[in-house]
Design a protein around this motif. Structure first.
Motif: not given
Length: 113
Positions: A28-33, A37-43, A50-51, A60-66
């Motif tokens: 949160q302080v220093n996010p990687p370019a 991170h999509k905020v959830t309540d599950n640590l 990912v762009i 320019n495509d956006t993907y999501q990693l779990q």
């Protein structure tokens, strides 16, 4: 991860929980370019956007990693998969799983179908 394996997942150890809380604050302080991170309540399960890198097929495509962190993280590696739709790539299966296999004869990762 299927819902049955998600319920079978063990809770994080105290060490893992402390480590992930520290890493989340650092993120949160220093996010990687190029990552968000999509905020959830599950640590124990992070969803990361990912762009695609400029100058690539994925620009320019956006993907999501779990990212699923195991009970004994960081001594055990997290499981990382692409959520649907996964990018088209020879080392990414259509279900989002990433192939990191390597054979003894080759310098690059290879995957079997």
């Amino acid at each position: 991860m299927t819902s049955s394996s998600a319920t079978a997942r063990k809770a994080l150890s105290k060490i893992a929980c402390n480590r992930l809380q520290k890493e989340l604050v650092e993120w949160q302080v220093n996010p990687p370019a190029g990552f968000k991170h999509k905020v959830t309540d599950n640590l124990q399960r992070w969803v990361i956007e990912v762009i695609g890198a400029p100058g690539t097929l994925y620009a320019n495509d956006t993907y999501q990693l779990q990212v699923d962190f195991p009970e004994h993280y960081p001594m055990e590696a997290p499981q990382v998969i692409f959520l649907h739709p996964a990018p088209l790539h020879p080392h990414i299966y259509s279900n989002g799983h990433i192939c990191l296999g390597k054979t003894n004869d080759q310098k690059i990762p290879t995957c079997s179908s």
